[in-house]
Design a protein around this motif. Sequence first.
Motif, PDB file in Angstrom:
ATOM      1  N   ALA A  22     -10.504   3.156  -3.134  1.00 39.79           N
ATOM      2  CA  ALA A  22     -11.457   4.450  -3.307  1.00 39.79           C
ATOM      3  C   ALA A  22     -10.586   5.485  -3.021  1.00 39.79           C
ATOM      4  O   ALA A  22     -10.706   6.491  -3.510  1.00 39.79           O
ATOM      5  N   LEU A  23      -9.666   5.828  -2.113  1.00 39.38           N
ATOM      6  CA  LEU A  23      -8.893   6.751  -1.894  1.00 39.38           C
ATOM      7  C   LEU A  23      -8.040   7.149  -3.006  1.00 39.38           C
ATOM      8  O   LEU A  23      -7.896   8.310  -3.649  1.00 39.38           O
ATOM      9  N   LYS A  24      -7.548   5.990  -3.683  1.00 33.98           N
ATOM     10  CA  LYS A  24      -6.710   6.303  -4.937  1.00 33.98           C
ATOM     11  C   LYS A  24      -7.673   6.777  -6.184  1.00 33.98           C
ATOM     12  O   LYS A  24      -7.037   7.575  -6.869  1.00 33.98           O
ATOM     13  N   ALA A  25      -8.700   6.259  -6.136  1.00 28.46           N
ATOM     14  CA  ALA A  25      -9.862   6.695  -7.190  1.00 28.46           C
ATOM     15  C   ALA A  25      -9.916   8.075  -6.897  1.00 28.46           C
ATOM     16  O   ALA A  25     -10.104   9.092  -7.820  1.00 28.46           O
ATOM     17  N   MET A  26     -10.092   8.695  -5.778  1.00 26.95           N
ATOM     18  CA  MET A  26     -10.356  10.190  -5.587  1.00 26.95           C
ATOM     19  C   MET A  26      -9.486  11.262  -5.522  1.00 26.95           C
ATOM     20  O   MET A  26      -9.678  12.374  -5.478  1.00 26.95           O
ATOM     21  N   GLU A  27      -8.181  10.686  -5.216  1.00 21.85           N
ATOM     22  CA  GLU A  27      -7.091  11.545  -4.942  1.00 21.85           C
ATOM     23  C   GLU A  27      -6.752  12.612  -5.938  1.00 21.85           C
ATOM     24  O   GLU A  27      -6.281  13.925  -5.513  1.00 21.85           O
ATOM     25  N   SER A  28      -7.032  12.628  -7.232  1.00 20.69           N
ATOM     26  CA  SER A  28      -6.915  13.555  -8.097  1.00 20.69           C
ATOM     27  C   SER A  28      -7.827  14.640  -8.179  1.00 20.69           C
ATOM     28  O   SER A  28      -7.707  15.730  -8.640  1.00 20.69           O
ATOM     29  N   ALA A  29      -8.933  14.385  -7.392  1.00 18.15           N
ATOM     30  CA  ALA A  29     -10.454  15.167  -7.526  1.00 18.15           C
ATOM     31  C   ALA A  29     -10.599  15.754  -6.293  1.00 18.15           C
ATOM     32  O   ALA A  29     -11.757  16.561  -5.862  1.00 18.15           O
ATOM     33  N   ALA A  30      -9.869  15.310  -5.003  1.00 15.16           N
ATOM     34  CA  ALA A  30     -10.461  15.681  -3.846  1.00 15.16           C
ATOM     35  C   ALA A  30      -9.084  15.775  -2.949  1.00 15.16           C
ATOM     36  O   ALA A  30      -7.986  15.325  -3.139  1.00 15.16           O
ATOM     37  N   THR A  36      -7.947   6.678  10.947  1.00 11.05           N
ATOM     38  CA  THR A  36      -7.979   5.272  11.175  1.00 11.05           C
ATOM     39  C   THR A  36      -6.953   4.857  12.251  1.00 11.05           C
ATOM     40  O   THR A  36      -6.284   5.924  13.001  1.00 11.05           O
ATOM     41  N   SER A  37      -6.730   3.697  12.639  1.00  7.05           N
ATOM     42  CA  SER A  37      -5.744   3.265  13.805  1.00  7.05           C
ATOM     43  C   SER A  37      -4.398   3.375  13.183  1.00  7.05           C
ATOM     44  O   SER A  37      -4.255   3.241  12.112  1.00  7.05           O
ATOM     45  N   LYS A  38      -3.452   3.297  14.159  1.00  6.18           N
ATOM     46  CA  LYS A  38      -1.995   3.173  13.934  1.00  6.18           C
ATOM     47  C   LYS A  38      -1.563   1.942  13.400  1.00  6.18           C
ATOM     48  O   LYS A  38      -0.299   1.672  13.228  1.00  6.18           O
ATOM     49  N   SER A  39      -2.203   0.886  13.586  1.00 11.18           N
ATOM     50  CA  SER A  39      -1.901  -0.514  13.272  1.00 11.18           C
ATOM     51  C   SER A  39      -1.277  -0.535  12.034  1.00 11.18           C
ATOM     52  O   SER A  39      -1.995   0.169  11.015  1.00 11.18           O
ATOM     53  N   GLU A  40      -0.720  -1.761  11.708  1.00 19.55           N
ATOM     54  CA  GLU A  40      -0.122  -2.089  10.170  1.00 19.55           C
ATOM     55  C   GLU A  40      -1.511  -2.612   9.501  1.00 19.55           C
ATOM     56  O   GLU A  40      -2.146  -3.380   9.833  1.00 19.55           O
ATOM     57  N   GLY A  41      -1.390  -2.091   8.137  1.00 26.95           N
ATOM     58  CA  GLY A  41      -2.475  -2.600   7.467  1.00 26.95           C
ATOM     59  C   GLY A  41      -2.374  -1.945   5.863  1.00 26.95           C
ATOM     60  O   GLY A  41      -1.237  -1.207   5.712  1.00 26.95           O
ATOM     61  N   PHE A  42      -3.492  -2.054   5.324  1.00 24.87           N
ATOM     62  CA  PHE A  42      -3.469  -1.699   3.902  1.00 24.87           C
ATOM     63  C   PHE A  42      -3.475  -0.084   3.692  1.00 24.87           C
ATOM     64  O   PHE A  42      -2.753   0.564   2.804  1.00 24.87           O
ATOM     65  N   LEU A  43      -3.805   0.601   4.844  1.00 21.58           N
ATOM     66  CA  LEU A  43      -4.045   1.917   4.945  1.00 21.58           C
ATOM     67  C   LEU A  43      -2.780   2.691   5.423  1.00 21.58           C
ATOM     68  O   LEU A  43      -2.710   3.808   5.594  1.00 21.58           O
ATOM     69  N   SER A  44      -1.956   1.990   5.783  1.00 20.42           N
ATOM     70  CA  SER A  44      -0.648   2.643   6.358  1.00 20.42           C
ATOM     71  C   SER A  44       0.206   3.383   5.493  1.00 20.42           C
ATOM     72  O   SER A  44       0.718   4.390   6.010  1.00 20.42           O
ATOM     73  N   ASP A  45       0.091   3.058   4.239  1.00 22.47           N
ATOM     74  CA  ASP A  45       0.977   3.932   3.163  1.00 22.47           C
ATOM     75  C   ASP A  45      -0.082   4.634   2.116  1.00 22.47           C
ATOM     76  O   ASP A  45       0.399   5.083   1.237  1.00 22.47           O
ATOM     77  N   ALA A  46      -1.250   4.885   2.550  1.00 17.96           N
ATOM     78  CA  ALA A  46      -2.149   5.474   1.832  1.00 17.96           C
ATOM     79  C   ALA A  46      -1.910   6.837   1.549  1.00 17.96           C
ATOM     80  O   ALA A  46      -1.382   7.682   2.534  1.00 17.96           O
ATOM     81  N   LYS A  47      -2.220   7.522   0.315  1.00 19.39           N
ATOM     82  CA  LYS A  47      -1.590   8.760   0.085  1.00 19.39           C
ATOM     83  C   LYS A  47      -2.947   9.895   0.373  1.00 19.39           C
ATOM     84  O   LYS A  47      -3.672   9.677  -0.358  1.00 19.39           O
ATOM     85  N   VAL A  48      -2.686  10.601   1.186  1.00 14.46           N
ATOM     86  CA  VAL A  48      -3.837  11.555   1.726  1.00 14.46           C
ATOM     87  C   VAL A  48      -2.868  12.826   2.076  1.00 14.46           C
ATOM     88  O   VAL A  48      -1.986  12.943   2.271  1.00 14.46           O
TER      89      VAL A  48
END
Length: 360
Positions: A22-30, A36-48
């Motif tokens: 969802a973040l990837k889908a919205m990144e060009s328009a928002a 979120t938590s600092k634990s390792e997971g899919f969101l660790s390298d999310a572009k925000v």
Amino acid sequence: MRIWAFHLFNDYSGSPLMLKNALKAMESAAEIHLWTSKSEGFLSDAKVHQFHPNSYRWKSGKLGLLFNLIRAQWEAFMLVYKNRKSIDALYLNTLLPAGAALAGKFCGIPVIYHLHEPQLNNRLLFHLLKATAIWTADKAIFVSSYLQSCFPELADKGEVIPNVLSESFLQAIKHSEKRQREGTLMLCSYKAYKGIENFASLAENDGERSYTLILNSSEDQIAEFREKHKALKNLYIQSSPADLHPYYQKAALLLNLSHPDKWIESFGMTALEAMSYGLPCIVPEVGGIADLVTEECGFKTSVYKPEKISRQIDFLFSDERIYAEYSLSALQRSRDYSFQAFKEKLCAFLGLPQSQAILS
């Protein structure tokens, strides 16, 4: 548009994976902020635009876990309140970031829920979080029609936007090496109602084939389960890795053995990932996962009918031509869930500029 996304615990399970999409889908328009938590997971390298870590940690003890949950809700509430003038919308992934929802309601900020599951283990907590969502939500996204039916109070505020495979996942499939497929695979959390003991029983009764169980859990729990079933030489138990592709490449069949009286799968992300590799699936008869897996690409069978599941496994492995037909149908079915369609539908629902979203 300044969107602040909230997800309680980052790990390698389905809900943070879909938030990343969802973040990837919205990144060009928002402009996106992520809490979120600092634990390792899919969101660790999310572009925000900015990452806001919370203090939430998973605890095995109920009191410690409850304390961490309450503290995280207060952190989310205060973060929204302090930055209320810089937020255009709140995007809450699952019911759990309720503190952010309450702050949004208090500050007059639109609250959007992205819902993935129809229940929680703790019924009292679930009903409290559900009531909060009903009171605070301005919009709601459901991953399946089944899940939407579980929240009738939010149905008129919501839309069904199914989960999809990410572009990066599909690219990894394109570049993956072809391998000899063998054995049966299941991926789930370390919960009895996910059918982990049932999976071990199937392995015990089938000495001819390998059974691989990928558990999203602590190493201590995995070691405990491995020790319990160490006599089964055809049962392989692994912790959930960041890269699941090697396991999908090697497997020939995916199982989901969730107990329908205790847990109903709202979608079935691991089934979709497996189908993208051409893996037939055996899944429960109810829930969103039953809509995902059609009769052409697998079977729908209750976990309480183990003899029937064993016969279905034997059937799929008995003839290469039969297996190839199910495999091709599974692959074709997976292609119905494209990231581009998800992106366009999500941005339209959120009121984000379509031209930017589509051309990015």
